[in-house]
Enzyme design. Structure first.
Site, PDB file in Angstrom:
ATOM      1  CE1 TYR A  41      55.066  75.408  37.025  1.00 19.42           C
ATOM      2  CE2 TYR A  41      57.554  74.741  38.249  1.00 19.42           C
ATOM      3  CZ  TYR A  41      55.918  74.910  36.576  1.00 19.42           C
ATOM      4  OH  TYR A  41      56.788  73.888  36.189  1.00 19.42           O
ATOM      5  CG  PHE A  51      64.517  72.041  39.799  1.00 20.83           C
ATOM      6  CD1 PHE A  51      65.028  72.789  40.995  1.00 20.83           C
ATOM      7  CD2 PHE A  51      63.106  71.834  38.936  1.00 20.83           C
ATOM      8  CE1 PHE A  51      63.421  73.035  42.146  1.00 20.83           C
ATOM      9  CE2 PHE A  51      62.104  72.204  40.124  1.00 20.83           C
ATOM     10  CZ  PHE A  51      62.432  72.880  41.542  1.00 20.83           C
ATOM     11  CG  ASP A  52      59.482  72.989  35.162  1.00 21.02           C
ATOM     12  OD1 ASP A  52      60.349  73.738  34.344  1.00 21.02           O
ATOM     13  OD2 ASP A  52      58.839  72.891  35.682  1.00 21.02           O
ATOM     14  CB  ILE A  71      55.576  67.521  44.761  1.00 22.88           C
ATOM     15  CG1 ILE A  71      55.246  68.848  44.824  1.00 22.88           C
ATOM     16  CG2 ILE A  71      55.725  67.253  43.934  1.00 22.88           C
ATOM     17  CD1 ILE A  71      56.255  69.452  44.779  1.00 22.88           C
ATOM     18  CE1 TYR A  97      58.647  64.680  41.290  1.00 22.40           C
ATOM     19  CE2 TYR A  97      59.260  66.886  41.608  1.00 22.40           C
ATOM     20  CZ  TYR A  97      58.340  66.317  40.968  1.00 22.40           C
ATOM     21  OH  TYR A  97      57.879  66.505  39.852  1.00 22.40           O
ATOM     22  CG  PHE A 114      58.174  75.079  43.665  1.00 27.50           C
ATOM     23  CD1 PHE A 114      58.783  75.217  42.152  1.00 27.50           C
ATOM     24  CD2 PHE A 114      58.486  74.034  44.293  1.00 27.50           C
ATOM     25  CE1 PHE A 114      58.490  74.092  41.679  1.00 27.50           C
ATOM     26  CE2 PHE A 114      59.090  72.594  43.644  1.00 27.50           C
ATOM     27  CZ  PHE A 114      58.332  72.629  42.750  1.00 27.50           C
TER      28      PHE A 114
END
Lengths: 473, 578
Positions: A41, A51-52, A71, A97, A114
């Site tokens: 992902y 961010f990731d 999540i 979040y 995502f």
């Protein structure tokens, strides 16, 4: 809704999770809850900041689907993906979040995007050695948190069939203690699996012989040796270690039912003390519920029933322990009668307890009430006879007591009489003809005689002695 | 045979007599070559035994010679044999210098044994752990800045020193791993060893940057966690092991696995609650920089918090400063992550209740004032994270488990604050009304022995309870809570008993005071007055202190009296208004 954003797949239909497929996957299969899913992902904020990404770690990301470890948007979104599929999930903050974000990378109230690639998934393997000995396929998700622990009493509905020919060998609803399932023909695999079940969960378990009935099979159930089993198991209820104050009314009722069940089991196995402990837990769980005005009538009725049977059973157990605890038995029977004044069992047991305490008169009243309610109740009728006999016996005892009492009084009186007589001047002299000690007169000796055993028991029967005289009463 | 012993003795005596050059030349002499090779085993232990802690300072050349000799042994000996002997020496090392001098040749050997390294590496790492465990852990009851002194403690310095030798030892193996395709097993062996390093004794060492940001221990810990993140790119995956371990601890049952081939992560002597607690403390306490990528941003906060709290609860069982301060820092940052207005449904997870229990225990019984205060603070933060229903449940729990008047008073204050908060909303939350409120009031206005309760012991609770009731009577002018229906209960069941109790206690203490004063005037008579306060018999207390104690008790009575009078007044006014 634009194609750009994708389709809304959130359950509530609040556009919290939007999915856009970039590359179609193969087949129609999607992973189930509990599956170990492997994905790649990349996560971005709406402004495009990455961010990731699992690709930065050079390692695909693995997680258990549907367990709340990720999540919410992921648990919903990934479950819809086919193998090889690539899609973009747009997740509203409530599904990610939330208003706090996840500092430092994800700001508050952030919508996340995502791109996820589904690599593969494995059916959840619950076996300790992770060799696919116990596979779980969740059919219906359970509710709430918490799983049964080892040693907890569980109630399950199960249907077992042989994997080879699909023959159903076991269908039942069974209650047993986790860890002691073998006594109920429950194989180890089910017990291990149940430790990760949540309440009301229904799952299909595929169990290898190692965790099933091994090379011996099970004659009783008709399971051949080395058979792979397939069970559909639903966890109906289980005992938790939660504390009373943290449970709501329904939970309390449920736990109380379990304690009652355990108590009964212990009772059947003659473990009276454990049984008492369990029934008392029922009492402590529910006793204040009846006075609580915030509870509904329906719940109160259920609580009342459970309390009634707990006290009835407690009363019974106290009668059964050796030596019987009549006092406690009477107390609990009385409490039970508070909930149901005409309860036959309650009356009967209180009768027994009272009889044990020597209160036959009160006991007989209870037993009479039983007979009034159930004229054909032989046991109660018998108890009435026993009571009457006891009352008789007691009366006799009393009579004898009184008889002796009169005797003693008489003796005492006569002695005083004699002393007084001696003190008086004997005008007539010691022996005066027929007025002296003679026939037809009781001598003092005769009068002082103690009553015989028979006389003691039958104080109202007069007897002649060998001289044809009335014996002293 | 003689010949064999010869060479061992020879080298030994050469080293003893300071002829280092000659000693070093022996392995290269042709006549000794074979014998040297055959006797490596014995030589290793002889050479290491020459090393004392101060050798490197007093006889640096001896130290150098020994180092050199061991290197030669690594070159010449059969690697497998030498390895076993080195591992043995590592475990029985008599001092840190011996430990240190063995690590270098051991590393060389392992590098040589490249192909079949897995097991050997595991053994080496195990013996390092074994050696570490022999160092006693310093435990001083110091607080605040004074704790810096602990860094000077001998054992503390040893721990730091030994820890500092470890990273240079394992680093080359990590680098090798990165170059090649991942050998999963080796990676897991090193990683589980590193995690175990965060357990004992590191768990006892204070790593809080606020108290000592530059401490060596902190830097070492940072290195270790960095290396863990390099090895296992996603460190959060160890949370599953927390779940597994905490479950096992509860049931104290290990499902015995006959197979030997279990993953290094399943070795409980390495991966256990202690080491995992250390790991997650470093990850989530914000005391350390964690690599950006190591925490995937897809895990749900609830999952992270609930699972990591298990380690907090575990650490709260300790009594030492190190684990407790770690537990509290970790707890604080976890609660930061936790969403506000959390649902009471979460409370069905035992972890929250256990947390309250753990914090209460620490807040009441810990030896360290700072720790106690932080714990109290965290209890409040934790409870206020929940929505009102959840708060009420937790406060009830607190009232139930705290056997300490001050703690109960604190719980009452938390309750009052929550009601006050709820009054600001248009509608008062249901759980502060009617039967639910009454239930709570019954718990708050609790005198265990009616009028005969020990009022001194209960003073804190009584004072806060009276304050709370007065607040409620004054605040709730429209009877939203239904408090007015309960006023009779409060008056008859609480205030009246309290008044009777007050009168009795006051009389009692006044008599005692008089006794003391009288005995003071006739000091030679030694009248023995014993005072019982809060269950402790106070004797052998100087007269002045006795009086002080009694006066403070009397003060508390006066305060209670005043508060209860004021409350009665408020109640009466309310009644008149109705």
């Amino acid at each position: 809704m634009t194609v750009e954003e994708g389709i809304d797949i959130s359950e509530a239909g609040d556009r919290g999770v939007l999915k856009k497929i970039i590359k179609e996957g193969e087949g129609t299969d999607t992973p189930n809850r509990g599956c170990q899913v492997t994905v790649h992902y990349t996560g971005k904020l709406l402004d495009g900041t990455k961010f990731d990404s699992s690709k930065d770690r050079n390692e695909p990301f693995e997680f258990k689907l549907g367990k709340g470890t990720v999540i919410k948007a992921w648990d919903i979104g990934v479950a819809t993906m086919k193998k090889g599929e690539v899609c973009v999930l747009t997740c509203a903050p409530e599904y990610a979040y939330g208003q706090h974000g996840s500092p430092p990378k994800i700001p508050p109230n952030a919508t996340l995007q995502f791109e996820i690639e589904m690599i593969d998934w494995k059916v959840e393997d619950l076996s300790p050695d992770k060799k696919k000995g116990i596979l779980r396929h969740i059919l219906e998700k359970g509710a709430g948190y918490g799983n049964p622990a080892d040693g907890a009493l569980v109630t399950v509905e199960l249907e077992g069939r042989l994997k080879a020919d699909g023959k159903v060998f076991d269908t039942r609803t069974v209650t047993f203690t986790l860890g002691e399932g073998s006594e109920n023909n429950i194989c180890e695999g089910i017990e291990i699996a149940l430790e990760s079940f949540s309440k009301d969960e229904k799952s299909r378990l595929t169990i290898a012989p190692k965790y099933g009935f091994k090379s011996e099979g099970n004659n009783e159930l008709g399971v051949p040796p080395d058979a792979t089993l397939e069970y559909i198991v639903k966890l109906v209820s289980f005992e938790t270690t939660k504390e009373t104050w943290s449970m709501d009314a329904n939970e309390k009722l449920e736990q109380a039912k379990i304690y009652k069940e355990r108590g009964t089991n212990h009772f059947k196995n003659n473990k009276f003390h454990l049984s008492i402990k369990m029934y008392k837990k029922v009492d402590s769980l529910l006793e204040y519920m009846l006075d609580d005005s915030s509870e509904t009538e329906e719940i109160k009725t259920q609580a009342k029933e459970l309390l009634l049977s707990a006290h009835l059973n407690l009363s019974l157990v106290y009668l059964k322990v050796n030596p019987p605890h009549y006092f406690e038995a009477r107390e609990h029977a009385t409490k039970a009668l508070k909930y149901d004044p005409n309860n036959v069992k309650g009356l009967f047991r209180r009768g027994q307890a009272l009889l044990g305490l020597g209160e036959a008169e009160q006991a007989i009243q209870d037993f009479r009430k039983v007979v009034d309610a159930e004229p054909q109740n032989k046991a109660a009728a018998n108890q009435i006879i026993v009571c009457q006999a006891t009352i008789q016996k007691q009366k006799r005892k009393e009579k004898q007591l009184y008889a002796n009492m009169f005797d003693k009084f008489a003796k005492h009186d006569s002695e005083i009489e004699k002393i007084r007589a001696k003190a008086q001047v004997d005008v007539i002299g010691e022996k005066v003809g027929e007025w002296g000690v003679g026939e037809g007169e009781w001598t003092d000796q005769q009068r002082d005689r103690k009553p015989t055993e028979f006389e003691k028991e039958n104080p109202n029967i007069l007897m002649l002695d060998k001289d044809g005289q009335f014996k002293n009463m | 045979m003689d010949h064999h012993n010869d060479i061992v003795d020879l080298i030994s005596s050469l080293l003893d007599s300071g002829k280092y050059k000659e000693a070093l030349s022996i392995p290269y002499e042709e006549k000794f070559e074979q014998s040297f090779k055959d006797n490596c085993w014995d030589l290793i232990s002889i050479i290491t035994s020459k090393i004392q802690d101060d050798t490197i300072i007093i006889k640096p050349s001896l130290h150098g010679a020994c180092e050199e000799l061991l290197k030669i042994i690594v070159e010449k000996a059969t690697p497998e044999e030498a390895l076993l002997e080195f591992i043995e020496q590592l475990e029985v090392a008599k001092n840190d210098s011996q430990f240190s001098i063995i690590l270098i040749p051991l590393q060389l050997l392992l590098k040589k044994l490249h192909l079949k390294r897995g097991r050997s590496l595991e053994w080496c790492l195990n013996s390092i752990t074994t050696y570490l465990e022999t160092i006693p852990i310093p435990n001083y009851k110091l607080e605040g800045v004074e704790r810096l002194l602990i860094d000077c403690d001998n054992n503390m310095r040893r721990i730091v020193k030994v820890y500092s030798m470890i990273p240079p030892f394992y680093k080359p193996f990590i680098e090798e791993l990165n170059k090649e395709d991942n050998i999963v097993k080796t990676k897991e062996i090193i990683c589980s060893f590193l995690i175990s390093l965060l357990g004992k004794p590191m768990i006892y060492i204070d790593l809080d940057p606020d108290s000592n940001a530059q401490s060596e221990a902190r830097q070492l810990c940072a290195t270790i966690i960095e290396d863990i993140c390099v090895l296992e790119k996603n460190v959060i995956k160890f949370l599953t092991y927390v779940e597994v371990c905490s479950r096992e601890r509860e049931t104290s049952k290990l499902r015995k696995d006959s197979e030997e081939d279990i993953s290094p992560y399943d070795h409980r002597e390495k991966i256990n609650m202690t080491s995992l607690s250390g790991l997650f403390y470093t990850i989530f306490s914000d005391h350390f920089q964690i690599m950006d990528t190591a925490i995937p941003q897809v895990y749900s906060n609830e999952y992270i918090v609930h699972t990591t709290l298990l380690t907090v609860n575990y650490l709260l069982n300790y009594t030492e400063y190190g684990p407790l301060t770690k537990a509290l820092s970790l707890c604080k940052s976890l609660l930061n992550r936790f969403p506000t207005n959390a649902s009471y449904v979460f409370l069905s997870l035992p972890v929250h209740i256990d947390l309250v229990k753990g914090l209460v225990k620490v807040a009441i019984y810990s030896d360290y004032e700072g720790i106690r205060k932080t714990a109290v603070n965290l209890i409040g933060i934790h409870i206020n994270k929940f929505e009102y229903k959840g708060r009420c449940m937790l406060i009830k729990c607190l009232l139930e488990i705290a056997n300490h008047s001050g703690m109960i008073g604190y719980a009452i204050t938390l309750y009052k604050n929550s009601i006050n908060e709820s009054f600001k909303n248009p509608v008062l939350d249901e759980c502060f009304t009617g039967a639910q409120l009454m239930d709570m009031i019954k718990k708050i206005c609790y005198l265990p022995h009616g009028a005969e309760s020990d009022l001194v012991e209960l003073a804190d609770q009584i004072i806060t309870a009276l304050n709370f009731l007065r607040y409620l009577v004054l605040k709730d002018t429209t009877n939203q809570t239904g408090i007015r229906e309960n006023l009779t209960y409060i008056e008859t069941e609480y205030l009246e008993k309290l008044r009777t109790g007050l009168n009795m206690s006051k009389a009692h203490y006044e008599v005692k005071l008089k006794d003391i004063e009288e005995s003071k005037s006739k000091s030679d008579e030694h009248i023995n007055v014993s005072i019982n306060i809060g269950g402790n018999v106070l004797d052998k207390i100087p007269m002045e202190n006795k009086k002080e104690i009694i006066h403070s008790a009397l003060n508390a009575f006066h305060l209670i009296e005043g508060l209860s009078a004021r409350l009665s007044e408020c109640i009466n006014l309310t009644k008149i208004k109705c």
